[in-house]
Motif scaffolding. Structure first.
Motif, PDB file in Angstrom:
ATOM      1  N   GLU A  20      -4.598 -64.876 -23.658  1.00  0.00           N
ATOM      2  CA  GLU A  20      -4.943 -64.645 -22.263  1.00  0.00           C
ATOM      3  C   GLU A  20      -6.415 -64.299 -22.147  1.00  0.00           C
ATOM      4  N   VAL A  21      -6.969 -64.526 -20.949  1.00  0.00           N
ATOM      5  CA  VAL A  21      -8.368 -64.240 -20.692  1.00  0.00           C
ATOM      6  C   VAL A  21      -8.519 -63.852 -19.225  1.00  0.00           C
ATOM      7  N   ALA A  22      -9.383 -62.888 -18.941  1.00  0.00           N
ATOM      8  CA  ALA A  22      -9.647 -62.459 -17.570  1.00  0.00           C
ATOM      9  C   ALA A  22     -10.708 -63.360 -16.952  1.00  0.00           C
ATOM     10  N   LEU A  23     -10.366 -63.955 -15.778  1.00  0.00           N
ATOM     11  CA  LEU A  23     -11.289 -64.876 -15.115  1.00  0.00           C
ATOM     12  C   LEU A  23     -11.188 -64.744 -13.602  1.00  0.00           C
ATOM     13  N   LEU A  24     -12.299 -64.609 -12.937  1.00  0.00           N
ATOM     14  CA  LEU A  24     -12.375 -64.648 -11.470  1.00  0.00           C
ATOM     15  C   LEU A  24     -11.355 -63.731 -10.804  1.00  0.00           C
ATOM     16  N   GLY A  25     -11.185 -62.555 -11.373  1.00  0.00           N
ATOM     17  CA  GLY A  25     -10.299 -61.565 -10.776  1.00  0.00           C
ATOM     18  C   GLY A  25      -8.839 -61.694 -11.141  1.00  0.00           C
ATOM     19  N   GLY A  26      -8.507 -62.616 -12.014  1.00  0.00           N
ATOM     20  CA  GLY A  26      -7.118 -62.783 -12.436  1.00  0.00           C
ATOM     21  C   GLY A  26      -7.017 -62.873 -13.946  1.00  0.00           C
ATOM     22  N   ILE A  27      -5.780 -62.910 -14.433  1.00  0.00           N
ATOM     23  CA  ILE A  27      -5.519 -63.084 -15.866  1.00  0.00           C
ATOM     24  C   ILE A  27      -4.930 -64.474 -16.070  1.00  0.00           C
ATOM     25  N   THR A  28      -5.626 -65.280 -16.842  1.00  0.00           N
ATOM     26  CA  THR A  28      -5.142 -66.618 -17.176  1.00  0.00           C
ATOM     27  C   THR A  28      -4.478 -66.572 -18.538  1.00  0.00           C
ATOM     28  N   ARG A  29      -3.219 -66.944 -18.582  1.00  0.00           N
ATOM     29  CA  ARG A  29      -2.490 -67.020 -19.855  1.00  0.00           C
ATOM     30  C   ARG A  29      -2.431 -68.486 -20.271  1.00  0.00           C
ATOM     31  N   TYR A  30      -2.678 -68.698 -21.560  1.00  0.00           N
ATOM     32  CA  TYR A  30      -2.758 -70.076 -22.023  1.00  0.00           C
ATOM     33  C   TYR A  30      -2.157 -70.214 -23.411  1.00  0.00           C
ATOM     34  N   TRP A  31      -1.781 -71.440 -23.742  1.00  0.00           N
ATOM     35  CA  TRP A  31      -1.110 -71.740 -24.993  1.00  0.00           C
ATOM     36  C   TRP A  31      -1.937 -72.769 -25.761  1.00  0.00           C
ATOM     37  N   VAL A  32      -2.049 -72.541 -27.063  1.00  0.00           N
ATOM     38  CA  VAL A  32      -2.797 -73.444 -27.939  1.00  0.00           C
ATOM     39  C   VAL A  32      -1.803 -74.131 -28.856  1.00  0.00           C
ATOM     40  N   TYR A  33      -1.817 -75.457 -28.845  1.00  0.00           N
ATOM     41  CA  TYR A  33      -0.877 -76.265 -29.618  1.00  0.00           C
ATOM     42  C   TYR A  33      -1.636 -77.083 -30.664  1.00  0.00           C
ATOM     43  N   GLY A  34      -0.986 -77.293 -31.795  1.00  0.00           N
ATOM     44  CA  GLY A  34      -1.514 -78.227 -32.773  1.00  0.00           C
ATOM     45  C   GLY A  34      -2.436 -77.610 -33.809  1.00  0.00           C
ATOM     46  N   ASP A  35      -3.107 -78.481 -34.540  1.00  0.00           N
ATOM     47  CA  ASP A  35      -3.974 -78.103 -35.655  1.00  0.00           C
ATOM     48  C   ASP A  35      -5.226 -77.404 -35.123  1.00  0.00           C
ATOM     49  N   PRO A  36      -5.460 -76.138 -35.482  1.00  0.00           N
ATOM     50  CA  PRO A  36      -6.653 -75.436 -34.984  1.00  0.00           C
ATOM     51  C   PRO A  36      -7.948 -76.053 -35.480  1.00  0.00           C
ATOM     52  N   ASP A  37      -7.879 -76.845 -36.542  1.00  0.00           N
ATOM     53  CA  ASP A  37      -9.074 -77.487 -37.093  1.00  0.00           C
ATOM     54  C   ASP A  37      -9.178 -78.962 -36.699  1.00  0.00           C
ATOM     55  N   ALA A  38      -8.382 -79.377 -35.715  1.00  0.00           N
ATOM     56  CA  ALA A  38      -8.390 -80.776 -35.292  1.00  0.00           C
ATOM     57  C   ALA A  38      -9.766 -81.182 -34.781  1.00  0.00           C
ATOM     58  N   LEU A  72      -1.956 -72.537 -14.400  1.00  0.00           N
ATOM     59  CA  LEU A  72      -2.916 -72.395 -13.314  1.00  0.00           C
ATOM     60  C   LEU A  72      -2.753 -71.022 -12.656  1.00  0.00           C
ATOM     61  N   PRO A  73      -3.834 -70.410 -12.217  1.00  0.00           N
ATOM     62  CA  PRO A  73      -3.734 -69.102 -11.564  1.00  0.00           C
ATOM     63  C   PRO A  73      -2.727 -69.089 -10.421  1.00  0.00           C
ATOM     64  N   GLY A  74      -1.838 -68.076 -10.457  1.00  0.00           N
ATOM     65  CA  GLY A  74      -0.803 -67.952  -9.436  1.00  0.00           C
ATOM     66  C   GLY A  74       0.491 -68.639  -9.786  1.00  0.00           C
ATOM     67  N   PHE A  75       0.506 -69.362 -10.931  1.00  0.00           N
ATOM     68  CA  PHE A  75       1.703 -70.079 -11.359  1.00  0.00           C
ATOM     69  C   PHE A  75       2.036 -69.729 -12.805  1.00  0.00           C
ATOM     70  N   GLY A  76       3.311 -69.880 -13.158  1.00  0.00           N
ATOM     71  CA  GLY A  76       3.717 -69.523 -14.511  1.00  0.00           C
ATOM     72  C   GLY A  76       3.432 -68.059 -14.773  1.00  0.00           C
ATOM     73  N   GLU A  77       2.751 -67.787 -15.863  1.00  0.00           N
ATOM     74  CA  GLU A  77       2.445 -66.408 -16.249  1.00  0.00           C
ATOM     75  C   GLU A  77       1.020 -65.976 -15.901  1.00  0.00           C
ATOM     76  N   SER A  78       0.262 -66.838 -15.238  1.00  0.00           N
ATOM     77  CA  SER A  78      -1.102 -66.476 -14.843  1.00  0.00           C
ATOM     78  C   SER A  78      -1.096 -65.815 -13.471  1.00  0.00           C
ATOM     79  N   THR A  79      -1.905 -64.787 -13.311  1.00  0.00           N
ATOM     80  CA  THR A  79      -1.967 -64.073 -12.037  1.00  0.00           C
ATOM     81  C   THR A  79      -2.925 -64.792 -11.083  1.00  0.00           C
ATOM     82  N   PRO A  80      -2.806 -64.519  -9.795  1.00  0.00           N
ATOM     83  CA  PRO A  80      -3.677 -65.194  -8.815  1.00  0.00           C
ATOM     84  C   PRO A  80      -5.157 -64.851  -8.991  1.00  0.00           C
ATOM     85  N   LEU A  81      -5.986 -65.714  -8.456  1.00  0.00           N
ATOM     86  CA  LEU A  81      -7.421 -65.461  -8.396  1.00  0.00           C
ATOM     87  C   LEU A  81      -7.703 -64.503  -7.245  1.00  0.00           C
ATOM     88  N   THR A  82      -8.718 -63.672  -7.389  1.00  0.00           N
ATOM     89  CA  THR A  82      -9.107 -62.783  -6.300  1.00  0.00           C
ATOM     90  C   THR A  82     -10.566 -62.978  -5.885  1.00  0.00           C
TER      91      THR A  82
END
Length: 299
Positions: A20-38, A72-82
Motif C-alpha cells: 500500500e502507498v499513501a497518495l492524494l489523501g487516500g491509501i492505495t492498495r496494490y498487488w504485485v504479480y510475477g517475477d520481481p526481476d522480469a 482504483l481509489p474508492g474501490f476494492g481495498e483502496s480508500t477514496p481520494l481527498t
C-alpha cells in the motif's frame, strides 16, 4: 455464490505480494504479480466498479511479466481520494502519482481496461511517462453513445436516482443483487455455462466493493464525461488496442476509427466476445499483449 475460477491453477503458480502507498489523501492498495526481476513491468488501471482481481485471468497467462495492479481509489481495498475529485483527471493524476511513487515513471508499460482506458489515456496527456500503452476494451466513444441506447438511458437514470436519494437508500439501490446480475448477464457472451456461472460469481463478489455511494456516482459521471478518442491524437507512444467484436459499450466500428486517431496504434479485434475479454478470452488477450511487448512464450 462461490464458483471455482477456471484460471485458478495458472494463477496459483504466480508469486503475489500486497502493498500500500499513501497518495492524494487516500491509501492505495496494490498487488504485485510475477517475477520481481522480469524485464517488463506493466501497471494496470482496471474498469469501473472493478478491482485488481478482474485482470488476474490475463495476468495468469503471462507469468514472465511483472504486473502491478492497484485497486482504483474508492474501490476494492483502496480508500477514496481527498485531494482531487474522482473524475477522469483526478484518477489520471492519481495514476501518475502512483507510478512515480513506485519509481516506475518512464519504464513501466501502462495498461487500461474499459474505464481504466480513459484514465490511462488522460494520464499520458497530462505527462505520464510510459514506453508503451495497452488498452483492453477501450472506450472509443462517449458512454452515452453506445450501441444499446435504451440500456444506456436506463443506466444513467439508475445512477442519477442513486445519487439523489438519501445516502443509505442510494447505496442499497446500487448494491441490489438483481441489478448486478442483469449487468453481468447482459455483458457475458460466452455459451459455456460453467464460465458464465463463474463470471456472474465474480461480479456478485467484487462489483459492490466500493467505499461509498458518492464515490460510485462520481466515478460513473466521470466514465461518461470523456472517452479515449478525446486524447488519442496526443498519445505518441506505441499503443495496442484489444477490442471485442460484440462489445455492448463501444461498437467495434468505433474501435477502427479510434485506431486512426493514434499516431502509433495497432488494433486487435477478438471475435465472438463482448466487454468481458478479460474473463472470457484472457488467453487471446494475453497473446496479443505478449506479441506487442515482445515477451518470449514460456510454454
Amino acid at each position: 455464490m462461490n464458483v471455482n475460477s477456471p484460471f485458478a491453477a495458472l494463477l496459483a503458480k504466480v508469486p503475489i505480494e500486497k502493498h500500500e502507498v499513501a497518495l492524494l489523501g487516500g491509501i492505495t492498495r496494490y498487488w504485485v504479480y510475477g517475477d520481481p526481476d522480469a524485464a517488463t513491468t506493466v501497471v494496470v488501471a482496471h474498469g469501473y466498479r472493478g478491482e485488481h482481481h478482474g485482470l488476474e485471468p490475463v495476468i495468469a497467462q503471462l507469468p514472465g511479466v511483472r504486473w502491478i495492479s492497484p485497486d482504483l481509489p474508492g474501490f476494492g481495498e483502496s480508500t477514496p481520494l481527498t485531494e482531487v475529485p474522482h473524475s477522469i483527471e483526478g484518477y489520471a493524476r492519481w495514476l501518475i502519482a502512483f507510478i512515480d511513487a513506485l519509481g516506475l515513471g518512464g519504464t513501466a508499460v501502462t495498461l487500461g481496461h474499459s474505464f481504466g482506458s480513459i484514465i490511462s489515456s488522460q494520464a499520458i496527456v497530462l505527462g505520464l511517462k510510459t514506453p508503451k500503452l495497452i488498452l483492453i476494451n477501450p472506450i472509443a466513444v462517449s458512454g452515452l453513445e453506445g450501441p444499446r441506447p435504451l440500456a444506456t438511458k436506463l443506466t444513467v437514470l439508475y445512477y442519477r436516482l442513486a445519487g439523489k436519494l438519501p445516502e443509505r437508500v442510494g447505496s442499497f439501490l446500487l448494491k441490489r443483487w438483481l441489478i448486478v446480475h442483469f449487468m453481468s448477464v447482459s455483458l457475458a457472451k460466452t455459451h459455456d455455462k460453467a464460465l458464465r456461472r463463474w463470471i456472474h460469481s465474480e461480479h456478485h463478489t467484487y462489483f459492490n466493493n466500493f467505499a461509498s455511494r458518492d464515490v460510485v456516482v462520481e466515478a460513473f459521471d466521470a466514465s461518461i464525461s470523456a472517452d479515449v478518442s478525446d486524447f488519442a491524437a496526443k498519445i505518441d507512444v506505441p499503443t495496442l488496442l484489444v477490442a471485442a467484436e460484440l462489445d455492448d459499450i463501444t461498437p467495434v466500428s468505433a474501435q477502427y476509427e479510434l485506431e486512426k486517431l493514434f499516431p502509433h496504434a495497432s488494433l486487435t479485434v477478438l471475435p465472438d466476445v463482448g466487454h468481458l475479454i478479460h474473463y472470457e478470452v484472457p488467453d487471446l488477450a494475453a497473446e496479443a499483449i505478449r506479441e506487442f511487448l515482445e515477451v518470449p512464450s514460456e510454454r
